[in-house]
Motif scaffolding. Sequence first.
Motif, PDB file in Angstrom:
ATOM      1  N   GLN A   1       1.188  -1.239  -0.088  1.00 17.48           N
ATOM      2  CA  GLN A   1       0.130  -0.005   0.381  1.00 17.48           C
ATOM      3  C   GLN A   1       0.863   0.906   0.124  1.00 17.48           C
ATOM      4  O   GLN A   1       1.661   1.485   0.708  1.00 17.48           O
ATOM      5  N   PRO A   2       1.019   2.551  -1.048  1.00 15.93           N
ATOM      6  CA  PRO A   2       1.708   3.607  -0.768  1.00 15.93           C
ATOM      7  C   PRO A   2       0.948   4.733  -0.057  1.00 15.93           C
ATOM      8  O   PRO A   2      -0.119   4.247   0.689  1.00 15.93           O
ATOM      9  N   ASP A   3       2.105   5.085   0.398  1.00 17.09           N
ATOM     10  CA  ASP A   3       1.565   6.457   1.763  1.00 17.09           C
ATOM     11  C   ASP A   3       0.469   7.665   1.024  1.00 17.09           C
ATOM     12  O   ASP A   3       0.636   7.075   0.652  1.00 17.09           O
ATOM     13  N   PRO A   4      -0.116   7.034   1.445  1.00 15.20           N
ATOM     14  CA  PRO A   4      -1.665   8.302   1.950  1.00 15.20           C
ATOM     15  C   PRO A   4      -0.808   9.533   1.325  1.00 15.20           C
ATOM     16  O   PRO A   4       0.755  10.069   2.432  1.00 15.20           O
ATOM     17  N   VAL A   5      -1.264  10.037   0.680  1.00 13.19           N
ATOM     18  CA  VAL A   5      -0.816  10.999  -0.393  1.00 13.19           C
ATOM     19  C   VAL A   5      -1.437  12.652   0.772  1.00 13.19           C
ATOM     20  O   VAL A   5      -2.631  12.408   0.685  1.00 13.19           O
ATOM     21  N   ALA A   6      -0.618  13.895   0.995  1.00 18.18           N
ATOM     22  CA  ALA A   6      -2.087  14.694   1.714  1.00 18.18           C
ATOM     23  C   ALA A   6      -2.513  14.959   0.002  1.00 18.18           C
ATOM     24  O   ALA A   6      -2.258  14.994  -1.127  1.00 18.18           O
ATOM     25  N   ALA A   7      -4.543  15.156   0.519  1.00 15.03           N
ATOM     26  CA  ALA A   7      -5.062  15.282  -0.375  1.00 15.03           C
ATOM     27  C   ALA A   7      -4.694  17.327  -1.275  1.00 15.03           C
ATOM     28  O   ALA A   7      -4.547  17.737  -0.769  1.00 15.03           O
ATOM     29  N   LYS A   8      -4.252  16.886  -2.113  1.00 10.85           N
ATOM     30  CA  LYS A   8      -3.866  18.007  -3.508  1.00 10.85           C
ATOM     31  C   LYS A   8      -5.272  18.742  -2.946  1.00 10.85           C
ATOM     32  O   LYS A   8      -6.758  18.095  -3.439  1.00 10.85           O
ATOM     33  N   PRO A   9      -5.376  19.907  -3.319  1.00  8.35           N
ATOM     34  CA  PRO A   9      -6.857  20.786  -3.135  1.00  8.35           C
ATOM     35  C   PRO A   9      -7.256  21.001  -4.508  1.00  8.35           C
ATOM     36  O   PRO A   9      -6.113  20.983  -5.784  1.00  8.35           O
ATOM     37  N   ALA A  10      -8.246  21.152  -5.026  1.00  9.62           N
ATOM     38  CA  ALA A  10      -8.788  21.101  -5.636  1.00  9.62           C
ATOM     39  C   ALA A  10      -9.141  22.089  -6.749  1.00  9.62           C
ATOM     40  O   ALA A  10      -8.692  22.046  -8.410  1.00  9.62           O
ATOM     41  N   VAL A  11      -8.308  23.491  -6.132  1.00 12.48           N
ATOM     42  CA  VAL A  11      -7.891  24.222  -6.892  1.00 12.48           C
ATOM     43  C   VAL A  11      -6.172  24.781  -6.943  1.00 12.48           C
ATOM     44  O   VAL A  11      -5.676  24.122  -5.416  1.00 12.48           O
ATOM     45  N   SER A  12      -5.657  24.745  -7.501  1.00  7.04           N
ATOM     46  CA  SER A  12      -3.654  25.015  -7.716  1.00  7.04           C
ATOM     47  C   SER A  12      -3.719  26.846  -6.943  1.00  7.04           C
ATOM     48  O   SER A  12      -4.322  26.908  -6.486  1.00  7.04           O
ATOM     49  N   ARG A  13      -2.914  26.828  -5.905  1.00  3.67           N
ATOM     50  CA  ARG A  13      -2.029  27.509  -4.811  1.00  3.67           C
ATOM     51  C   ARG A  13      -2.218  28.673  -5.708  1.00  3.67           C
ATOM     52  O   ARG A  13      -2.610  30.101  -5.107  1.00  3.67           O
ATOM     53  N   ALA A  14      -1.885  28.602  -6.935  1.00  2.00           N
ATOM     54  CA  ALA A  14      -1.625  30.214  -7.506  1.00  2.00           C
ATOM     55  C   ALA A  14      -2.829  30.699  -8.032  1.00  2.00           C
ATOM     56  O   ALA A  14      -2.779  31.563  -7.858  1.00  2.00           O
ATOM     57  N   ALA A  15      -3.543  30.249  -8.151  1.00  2.00           N
ATOM     58  CA  ALA A  15      -5.066  30.021  -8.599  1.00  2.00           C
ATOM     59  C   ALA A  15      -5.717  31.164  -7.563  1.00  2.00           C
ATOM     60  O   ALA A  15      -5.960  32.425  -7.775  1.00  2.00           O
ATOM     61  N   VAL A  16      -5.706  30.464  -6.508  1.00  2.00           N
ATOM     62  CA  VAL A  16      -6.095  31.059  -5.034  1.00  2.00           C
ATOM     63  C   VAL A  16      -5.345  32.534  -4.982  1.00  2.00           C
ATOM     64  O   VAL A  16      -6.034  33.197  -4.130  1.00  2.00           O
ATOM     65  N   ASN A  17      -4.693  32.519  -5.450  1.00  2.00           N
ATOM     66  CA  ASN A  17      -3.760  33.738  -4.872  1.00  2.00           C
ATOM     67  C   ASN A  17      -4.193  34.770  -5.854  1.00  2.00           C
ATOM     68  O   ASN A  17      -4.061  35.878  -5.031  1.00  2.00           O
ATOM     69  N   ILE A  18      -4.548  34.437  -7.188  1.00  2.00           N
ATOM     70  CA  ILE A  18      -4.526  35.631  -8.176  1.00  2.00           C
ATOM     71  C   ILE A  18      -5.680  35.723  -7.619  1.00  2.00           C
ATOM     72  O   ILE A  18      -6.573  37.414  -7.924  1.00  2.00           O
ATOM     73  N   ALA A  19      -6.556  34.988  -6.951  1.00  2.00           N
ATOM     74  CA  ALA A  19      -8.388  35.307  -6.985  1.00  2.00           C
ATOM     75  C   ALA A  19      -8.013  36.342  -5.732  1.00  2.00           C
ATOM     76  O   ALA A  19      -8.946  36.819  -5.738  1.00  2.00           O
ATOM     77  N   LEU A  20      -7.403  35.773  -4.158  1.00  2.00           N
ATOM     78  CA  LEU A  20      -7.678  36.452  -3.191  1.00  2.00           C
ATOM     79  C   LEU A  20      -6.714  38.043  -4.019  1.00  2.00           C
ATOM     80  O   LEU A  20      -7.671  38.710  -3.428  1.00  2.00           O
ATOM     81  N   GLY A  21      -6.167  37.810  -4.978  1.00  2.00           N
ATOM     82  CA  GLY A  21      -5.177  39.483  -4.857  1.00  2.00           C
ATOM     83  C   GLY A  21      -5.986  40.115  -5.647  1.00  2.00           C
ATOM     84  O   GLY A  21      -6.621  41.517  -5.417  1.00  2.00           O
ATOM     85  N   GLY A  22      -7.219  39.150  -7.005  1.00  2.00           N
ATOM     86  CA  GLY A  22      -8.296  39.916  -7.561  1.00  2.00           C
ATOM     87  C   GLY A  22      -8.908  40.709  -6.127  1.00  2.00           C
ATOM     88  O   GLY A  22      -9.673  41.899  -5.988  1.00  2.00           O
ATOM     89  N   ILE A  23      -9.186  40.175  -5.252  1.00  3.16           N
ATOM     90  CA  ILE A  23     -10.752  40.436  -4.308  1.00  3.16           C
ATOM     91  C   ILE A  23     -10.463  41.136  -3.485  1.00  3.16           C
ATOM     92  O   ILE A  23     -11.267  42.447  -2.712  1.00  3.16           O
ATOM     93  N   GLY A  24      -9.062  41.528  -2.806  1.00  3.14           N
ATOM     94  CA  GLY A  24      -8.449  42.570  -2.671  1.00  3.14           C
ATOM     95  C   GLY A  24      -8.338  43.624  -2.700  1.00  3.14           C
ATOM     96  O   GLY A  24      -8.783  44.865  -2.937  1.00  3.14           O
TER      97      GLY A  24
END
Length: 154
Positions: free
Chosen positions: A64-87
């Motif tokens: 059994q492979p080691d459990p990998v941390a679940a990747k978010p559905a949206v990339s971190r860069a996209a989240v940062n861009i969205a937060l920048g737009g909201i700001g």
Amino acid sequence: MYPEHPTTSHPRAAVEVHQPMPLTPTVAAPAPLVAMPPGSVPSVASIVLPDGRIVTGYAINPVQPDPVAAKPAVSRAAVNIALGGIGFAAVCGGLILLTTFIAALTALITQLITLAAVIFGGWIAVQIFSASGPKQRATVNIHKAVIKRNHFHG
């Protein structure tokens, strides 16, 4: 459209069939016995091959492979861009409110200056036209005055 089949026959290649050979057991020194707790002894499985032989061995559990941390559905860069737009949108809204506040403050200051000018001008007018000190006035009765040929006869 398709190539024609060749009319000449090709010599057939000889086919060799290899039969599996059983491994001869090699005599080796017996493995030292290691004490294992009863819960960790793997289960023994036996398999019957098509030719009637029985193969017995330990069942191997798939790795059994080691459990990998679940990747978010949206990339971190996209989240940062969205937060920048909201700001940015929040800042723009704040700037609009700031300019509105400055315009209202300017109008208030203008009204206060106008009110002060009216009040101060009224005070000056009262000071000029009010009776202060001894009165030295000539009272003229306009009803008895006569104006003939644009000349005043009082």
